[in-house]
Design a protein around this motif. Structure first.
Motif, short mmCIF file in Angstrom:
data_model
loop_
_atom_site.label_atom_id
_atom_site.label_comp_id
_atom_site.label_asym_id
_atom_site.label_seq_id
_atom_site.Cartn_x
_atom_site.Cartn_y
_atom_site.Cartn_z
N ILE A 93 11.14 9.79 -4.90
CA ILE A 93 10.21 10.19 -5.96
C ILE A 93 9.54 8.96 -6.56
O ILE A 93 8.33 8.94 -6.80
CB ILE A 93 10.95 10.99 -7.05
CG1 ILE A 93 11.31 12.38 -6.52
CG2 ILE A 93 10.11 11.12 -8.32
CD1 ILE A 93 12.10 13.23 -7.50
N ASP A 94 10.33 7.91 -6.80
CA ASP A 94 9.77 6.68 -7.38
C ASP A 94 8.73 6.05 -6.46
O ASP A 94 7.71 5.53 -6.92
CB ASP A 94 10.89 5.68 -7.68
CG ASP A 94 11.77 6.12 -8.84
OD1 ASP A 94 11.34 7.02 -9.60
OD2 ASP A 94 12.87 5.57 -8.99
N ARG A 95 8.99 6.09 -5.18
CA ARG A 95 8.01 5.53 -4.23
C ARG A 95 6.72 6.35 -4.23
O ARG A 95 5.63 5.81 -4.06
CB ARG A 95 8.60 5.47 -2.82
CG ARG A 95 9.65 4.38 -2.61
CD ARG A 95 9.90 4.14 -1.14
NE ARG A 95 10.40 5.33 -0.46
CZ ARG A 95 11.68 5.64 -0.33
NH1 ARG A 95 12.61 4.84 -0.85
NH2 ARG A 95 12.05 6.73 0.32
N GLU A 96 6.87 7.64 -4.44
CA GLU A 96 5.72 8.54 -4.40
C GLU A 96 4.87 8.45 -5.67
O GLU A 96 3.64 8.40 -5.60
CB GLU A 96 6.19 9.99 -4.19
CG GLU A 96 5.08 11.02 -4.09
CD GLU A 96 4.35 10.97 -2.76
OE1 GLU A 96 3.27 11.58 -2.67
OE2 GLU A 96 4.86 10.32 -1.82
N ILE A 97 5.52 8.44 -6.83
CA ILE A 97 4.75 8.54 -8.08
C ILE A 97 5.06 7.44 -9.10
O ILE A 97 4.52 7.46 -10.21
CB ILE A 97 4.98 9.91 -8.76
CG1 ILE A 97 6.44 10.03 -9.22
CG2 ILE A 97 4.60 11.05 -7.84
CD1 ILE A 97 6.69 11.18 -10.17
N GLY A 98 5.94 6.50 -8.74
CA GLY A 98 6.36 5.48 -9.71
C GLY A 98 5.20 4.76 -10.37
O GLY A 98 5.20 4.53 -11.58
N SER A 99 4.18 4.43 -9.59
CA SER A 99 3.03 3.70 -10.14
C SER A 99 2.23 4.55 -11.13
O SER A 99 1.53 4.03 -11.99
CB SER A 99 2.11 3.23 -9.01
OG SER A 99 1.61 4.34 -8.26
N LEU A 100 2.35 5.87 -11.01
CA LEU A 100 1.61 6.78 -11.91
C LEU A 100 2.30 6.94 -13.25
O LEU A 100 1.71 7.49 -14.19
CB LEU A 100 1.45 8.16 -11.25
CG LEU A 100 0.74 8.17 -9.89
CD1 LEU A 100 0.68 9.60 -9.34
CD2 LEU A 100 -0.67 7.59 -10.01
#
Length: 339
Positions: free
Chosen positions: A229-236
């Motif tokens: 999940i962090d890899r997918e949306i962490g930057s958001l």
């Protein structure tokens, strides 16, 4: 000299005309007064309807007032049945500086780890626990919630359709009917003014600034894949103001509940802070200490935990120290989350 017959007729007709004009003026004045009185009553009714607070779900922790739309904000969106069965969990994230909205669908039937209960399992028992687990699952602090009962399934199309209807002519013509429906089907910790603020932002943000991410499949054998999940949306989830501050953080878990410190470290990192260490301790009271009491990270985490920020002299490399005490575990009955 005597008046002619035509002059006599004019004199007799003029008073009649004058009386008719007076009657019409009085009639129009009465109509105007009636219209204005009705308008005032409708305005008062509208103000009363707007100011009438919506009901909230039972949960002192979840219902605390945290929302500040001037900063990065995250709202929990829920759909549940009349039997209080959780049907869907989403998070709406708003970034004020870039004017962006992100919708994330959560895997509500999965747990954070093998020993944790899922969002669905705890929803009917404790909404405070559900709120806490939802924040830990997505890895970001939550600022409020909108919980809808007996509503059709959430979807990208449904959200965008509701956006189209907001503040339209039909919206205003049927305002009282919609407010009455929401009074029966919506539970939230937001005030009416905050709810209007959220609605205005949702309407104002351009379509190309709204995106949707389905995280419901990010689970393996009923366990949430947090790293994925962090890899997918962490930057958001990063708060630009907190990232710019770049504070070093030390976390001490004295709650007696294993994993609490690591979960908070993930939240701190996703916000844009730098986590130094996660240590164990014997703290009884949850607290947030900061070299600078105006630290955005310290205030953000303190607001989520429901505590204040206290100033401290820097005795270590950390600029912010977060202590998770046994009071938090007791308040949320976190030990009962273990299967």
């Amino acid at each position: 000299m005597e008046n002619s017959p035509s002059e006599k007729n004019l004199k007799s007709v003029n008073p009649v005309r004058n009386r008719k004009k007076i009657y019409w003026r009085v009639f129009l004045f009465i109509i105007l007064i009636f219209f204005l009185a009705n308008l005032v009553l409708q305005v008062l009714r509208l103000v009363g309807a707007i100011q009438k607070p919506f009901p909230s779900l039972a949960g002192a922790f979840a219902s605390e007032k945290r929302l500040d739309l001037k900063q990065k904000s995250n709202l929990l969106l829920l759909r549940y049945s009349a039997e209080k069965t959780l049907q869907e969990s989403w998070v709406l994230s708003y970034e004020n500086s870039s004017r962006q909205l992100h919708f994330f669908k959560l895997p509500h039937q999965a747990s954070l780890a093998n020993e944790e209960k899922s969002l669905s399992e705890v929803f009917s028992a404790s909404f405070d626990q559900n709120f806490w687990l939802s924040a830990n699952l997505i890895g970001a602090p939550l600022d409020g919630y909108l919980a809808f009962r007996d509503l059709e399934a959430f979807s990208k199309e449904a959200f965008l359709e509701s956006r189209r209807e907001l503040f339209s002519l039909s919206f205003f013509f049927n305002f009282f009917g919609q407010k009455a429906w929401l009074d029966q089907h919506l539970a939230t910790n937001l005030s009416s003014s905050q709810l209007i603020g959220v609605a205005r932002i949702f309407k104002a943000v351009s379509l190309d600034k709204i995106d949707f991410t389905d995280l419901s499949g990010f689970a393996e054998k009923g366990v949430v894949e947090a790293e994925k999940i962090d890899r997918e949306i962490g930057s958001l989830l990063i708060d630009p103001d907190i990232a710019e501050e770049n504070s070093l953080v030390k976390i001490v878990n004295g709650s007696g509940v294993a994993g609490l410190g690591s979960n908070l470290k993930r939240i701190v990192t996703n916000l844009g802070g730098r986590s130094l260490t996660v240590e164990s301790g014997n703290e009884k009271m949850t607290k947030v200490l900061a070299v600078d009491e105006d630290s955005k990270l310290a205030r953000r985490i303190a607001g989520f935990l429901g505590v204040g920020v206290s100033k401290t002299n820097q005795t270590s490399e950390a600029e912010v120290e977060i202590f998770l005490g046994s009071d938090l575990a007791e308040r949320l009955s976190l030990a009962s989350l273990k299967k």
